[in-house]
Each structure stands twice: as structure tokens, then as C-alpha cells.
Design an enzyme around this catalytic site. Structure first.
Site, short mmCIF file in Angstrom:
data_model
loop_
_atom_site.label_atom_id
_atom_site.label_comp_id
_atom_site.label_asym_id
_atom_site.label_seq_id
_atom_site.Cartn_x
_atom_site.Cartn_y
_atom_site.Cartn_z
N LYS A 35 -22.14 -11.85 -37.22
CA LYS A 35 -22.45 -10.81 -38.00
C LYS A 35 -22.12 -9.53 -37.78
O LYS A 35 -21.64 -9.09 -36.39
CB LYS A 35 -24.07 -10.86 -38.27
CG LYS A 35 -25.04 -10.72 -37.24
CD LYS A 35 -26.36 -10.93 -37.43
CE LYS A 35 -27.12 -10.58 -36.11
NZ LYS A 35 -28.36 -10.52 -36.28
N ARG A 130 -40.89 -11.99 -38.13
CA ARG A 130 -40.11 -11.28 -38.67
C ARG A 130 -39.65 -12.25 -40.22
O ARG A 130 -40.22 -11.91 -41.18
CB ARG A 130 -38.72 -10.94 -38.00
CG ARG A 130 -37.86 -10.12 -38.56
CD ARG A 130 -36.57 -9.85 -37.42
NE ARG A 130 -35.78 -11.05 -37.21
CZ ARG A 130 -34.83 -10.87 -36.45
NH1 ARG A 130 -34.21 -9.72 -36.05
NH2 ARG A 130 -33.82 -11.85 -36.10
N TYR A 271 -21.59 22.83 -26.74
CA TYR A 271 -23.03 23.41 -27.67
C TYR A 271 -24.01 23.64 -26.97
O TYR A 271 -24.54 22.63 -25.99
CB TYR A 271 -23.29 22.31 -28.66
CG TYR A 271 -22.08 22.31 -29.84
CD1 TYR A 271 -21.81 23.58 -30.51
CD2 TYR A 271 -21.45 21.18 -30.12
CE1 TYR A 271 -20.89 23.47 -31.69
CE2 TYR A 271 -20.49 21.24 -30.96
CZ TYR A 271 -20.26 22.28 -31.76
OH TYR A 271 -19.35 22.24 -32.76
N MET A 319 -19.29 16.02 -31.96
CA MET A 319 -18.78 15.04 -32.99
C MET A 319 -17.67 14.40 -32.79
O MET A 319 -17.33 12.95 -32.68
CB MET A 319 -18.60 15.59 -34.45
CG MET A 319 -18.40 14.41 -35.56
SD MET A 319 -18.05 15.38 -36.85
CE MET A 319 -19.74 16.08 -37.68
C1 LIG Z 1 -31.23 -15.53 -36.56
C2 LIG Z 1 -30.49 -15.13 -35.33
N1 LIG Z 1 -29.85 -16.08 -34.72
C3 LIG Z 1 -28.90 -15.84 -33.51
C4 LIG Z 1 -28.74 -14.62 -32.98
C5 LIG Z 1 -27.91 -14.17 -32.19
O1 LIG Z 1 -28.70 -13.52 -30.82
P1 LIG Z 1 -28.01 -12.97 -29.64
O2 LIG Z 1 -27.10 -11.98 -29.81
O3 LIG Z 1 -29.13 -12.44 -28.88
O4 LIG Z 1 -27.40 -14.27 -28.86
C6 LIG Z 1 -29.30 -13.44 -33.98
C7 LIG Z 1 -29.04 -12.05 -33.49
O5 LIG Z 1 -29.76 -10.98 -33.79
C8 LIG Z 1 -30.29 -13.77 -34.89
O6 LIG Z 1 -30.69 -12.76 -35.84
#
Ligand SMILES: Cc1ncc(COP(=O)(O)O)c(C=O)c1O
Length: 375
Positions: A35, A130, A271, A319
Site C-alpha cells: 500500500k 481501529r 531562513y 522547500m
Molecule cells: C492491516 C495491516 N496489515 C499489515 C500491515 C503491515 O505492517 P508492517 O508494515 O508493520 O509490517 C499493515 C500496515 O500498516 C496493516 O495496516
């Protein structure tokens, strides 16, 4: 045209880190978490670098569609599930597996007419509070899902809040909740472990094992592990470096010197004139700033690596630029490359200096930094 700041992405290190996951979880299936554009590394390149992976996980449908458009074939798990009723159709058309973390998503599924049945990952809240259905709802959710023609397979999942602190009472509480779920539904495949949980059990026993994960523990054959940060060579632990977990940094962030200047004692830099030379000094300007994701907020002294040594970053971050003190390093010249993080300064060290974690620095690197892929 090239920029004077690049993020080299070492795909061989990424593959090496995947092998570390395999070593740690030899009986389990692995779903790499890619992701947030593979934590800033580029999700398409990351997926292409792991053709052996059984599936990939992203946060939401748009991230999965990017992978599909690039021709990635494996199933893609949507960790947040669908965020609108009509996404069920598109998710299934695109061969996604879908998390259900709340009754509303299950209700949308009931009303959906899908082309084919879908694999569901039913997320249970075991204490992180969560996402996830409550443990008390599990039986009812499973009953509902099992009756639906839209459902092909069900996998149970949960997420740890404190896997990086295995002795934390909440971690113990979550493990206990998982054990009970296992007892109640022994036939179900589960997915619990993120990087910290995966690394808590070291087959060579160099790292003390986390007892609940050792033999007979909660991670069982056929289960899925969900590694994220460890694949990118950053440590999920505040007290154990990535190198101690045998991980290799994947991203090497580099920037070039675009100006050098001599200063008199008393001259200020940048700055707000926050840094003032206490001696005749030589400084260099690097082509990276907060618009690239280099945080302006420092909590301790920070540095870059150049000509085999550390040089302190001085003054405020702009920046597009930062300044470094190279007074004691006459060999440093215009056009030289400095490492911001990577091999010599780990992203975790760089993160500590700004009071954050490697996850944030990696995923926060902005689009204007070109990613350069190396095998
Ligand atoms: C539901 C879920 N599984 C697995 C992971 C992977 O976690 P990590 O990057 O700590 O291995 C995440 C990351 O945030 C997650 O939200």
C-alpha cells in the site's frame, strides 16, 4: 533531464528481505503489503519484483487498480475493504480479495450482485480498536457470510497494536484473544502477523523468540503473514536495528551538492538565521527540501553521509534545499552526492532525528523525487 535528488530502489535488497520473511515464516503464505505506493518505493515495481508472491495487499481499491492497469495478475487484498456499496462489483471484477471490518460492508455485500464469488478476509478487533468487528460478533458475522452465494472463501484476520513490544500487556491480551478464536474455529485460516510479529520469531534463535509464536503458537501452517516495513529494509522495532534483523535497505535517497560557500565567523545560514558560524566555515547546499519529503522538524542533530563520513545538517530546511557543514571535509566538492538515508544512515536513524518512524519518511517522500530502479 535528471534531478539532483533521486531515490535509488534496490530491488535485490527487496527480494532479499522477502527471503527473510520466508525464513521467519516458512510454513505460512506471504502477502506483501505494498500500500501507499509500496511505502514510497513504487507499488508496480515492487509487485513485479516478487512474481512468486501469492497475493498483494493494498489499502483501497484505487491502489489495486494501479496494479491491475500495470498488468499485475495476483489477487490483491483491499485492507480497508470497500468504502462504498458499489465498489464490491469493481473489486470483484478486478480479482480483489476484500476485507470486511464492519457490519455495513457485510450489508452492502448482501445487496450486491457479483459476477463471481469473492474471497473475504473478516477482520476482528482483538484490542487495537481501529478496524474490525468485535470478537462477540464473530460467530454471527461468520454465519451471515457462510449463507451468502457471493462468498467463496473466508479468512480471519486481526492486526496487532504492539507487536514491536511483545511483552506489552495489550499484545498479550491480543494473543490470548487469538488463541480463543483458534480454539473456537480451529478449521479457519488466519492472518495476524505484521513485520514486528514475523520478526519476533527467529528460527536461528539469535533473537529471543516470542513464546506465543513458537511451536504450537498462534501462527499456524497455511496462515498468511502480512509483512510491510521489513520488506523495505526498515525495522519495526525502536530498539533493534534493521541490520540486526538481517534486513537490507531498499531505498537509498541521494542528493547532490549544488553550491558551496565560505563563511566568516558570525555569518548566519538559511531562513531565520538559526545557525551562525562560530569559526570560519565552509558549507554546502544539497538539492533536497521539505517539498521532497525531507522534514523541516528536527528533534535532534541530523546528518547526511558524504565521502565516507557524516556531515551535520545546519540551519532550517527550505522547500528545495538543505545546508550542511563541510568545514572539516575539504574534499567535498560541488556536484558530489550525499546519502540522506540508505546504506550508511538508516532510514530509521534519519527518522529518529525528526521524531518519527521509518514508515513515515519512506511513504512521505514526494512524487518529485525520481525513483531509479536497480537490480
Ligand atoms: C492491516 C495491516 N496489515 C499489515 C500491515 C503491515 O505492517 P508492517 O508494515 O508493520 O509490517 C499493515 C500496515 O500498516 C496493516 O495496516
Amino acid at each position: 533531464m535528471t534531478r539532483d535528488t533521486i531515490a535509488e530502489i534496490h530491488l535485490s535488497a527487496f527480494q532479499h528481505n522477502y527471503q527473510i520473511v520466508q525464513l521467519q515464516a516458512p510454513q505460512q503464505k506471504i502477502i506483501p503489503v505494498i500500500k501507499a505506493d509500496a511505502y514510497g518505493h513504487g507499488s508496480v515495481a515492487a509487485a513485479n519484483a516478487l512474481p512468486q508472491a501469492d497475493a498483494f495487499a493494498v489499502a483501497f481499491l484505487e491502489e489495486a487498480l494501479v496494479l491491475r492497469e500495470a498488468g499485475i495478475q495476483q489477487p490483491i487484498l483491499l485492507l480497508e475493504g470497500v468504502n462504498h456499496a458499489d465498489e464490491w462489483l469493481l473489486a470483484v471484477q478486478n480479482n480483489c480479495w476484500v476485507v470486511i471490518h464492519g457490519q455495513h460492508q457485510l450489508d452492502w455485500l448482501k445487496k450486491s450482485k457479483l459476477e463471481k464469488p469473492v474471497t473475504i478476509w473478516l477482520k476482528i478487533n482483538t484490542g487495537m480498536n481501529r478496524l474490525g468487528i468485535e470478537v462477540t460478533q464473530l460467530e454471527s458475522s461468520l454465519d451471515q457470510l457462510k449463507k451468502l452465494p457471493q462468498v467463496k472463501t473466508i479468512i480471519l484476520m486481526t492486526h496487532f497494536a504492539c507487536a514491536d513490544e511483545p511483552q506489552h500487556p495489550l499484545h498479550q491480551q491480543q494473543l490470548e484473544a487469538i488463541r480463543k478464536i483458534r480454539q473456537q474455529f480451529p478449521e479457519m485460516i488466519m492472518s495476524c502477523a505484521n513485520s514486528a510479529a514475523i520478526l519476533s520469531q527467529d528460527p536461528s534463535n539469535k533473537i529471543p523468540p516470542n513464546p506465543p509464536f513458537s511451536k504450537g503458537g498462534i501462527m499456524q501452517q497455511e496462515d498468511w503473514v502480512r509483512p510491510g516495513i521489513m520488506l523495505y529494509g526498515s525495522s519495526p522495532f525502536s530498539n533493534r536495528a534493521a541490520v540486526a534483523c538481517q534486513l537490507k535497505p531498499v531505498m537509498h535517497l541521494k542528493s547532490r551538492i549544488i553550491a558551496c560557500r565560505e563563511l566568516n565567523r558570525g555569518d548566519a545560514v538559511g531562513y531565520g538565521a538559526t545557525w551562525v558560524a562560530v569559526r570560519p566555515s565552509r558549507i554546502a547546499v544539497l538539492a533536497i527540501g521539505y517539498a521532497d519529503g525531507y522534514s523541516r522538524v528536527a528533534q535532534s542533530q541530523r546528518a547526511v553521509w558524504i565521502h565516507d563520513r557524516c556531515c551535520p545538517v545546519i540551519g532550517r530546511v527550505s522547500m528545495d534545499t538543505i545546508m550542511i557543514d563541510v568545514t572539516d571535509h575539504p574534499q567535498v566538492q560541488l556536484g558530489d552526492w550525499a546519502e540522506i538515508w540508505g546504506e550508511h544512515i538508516s532510514v530509521d536513524q534519519a527518522a529518529k532525528a525528526v521524531g518519527t518512524i521509518g514508515y513515515e519518511l519512506l511513504s512521505g517522500l514526494t512524487r518529485r523525487v525520481p525513483r531509479v530502479y536497480l537490480l
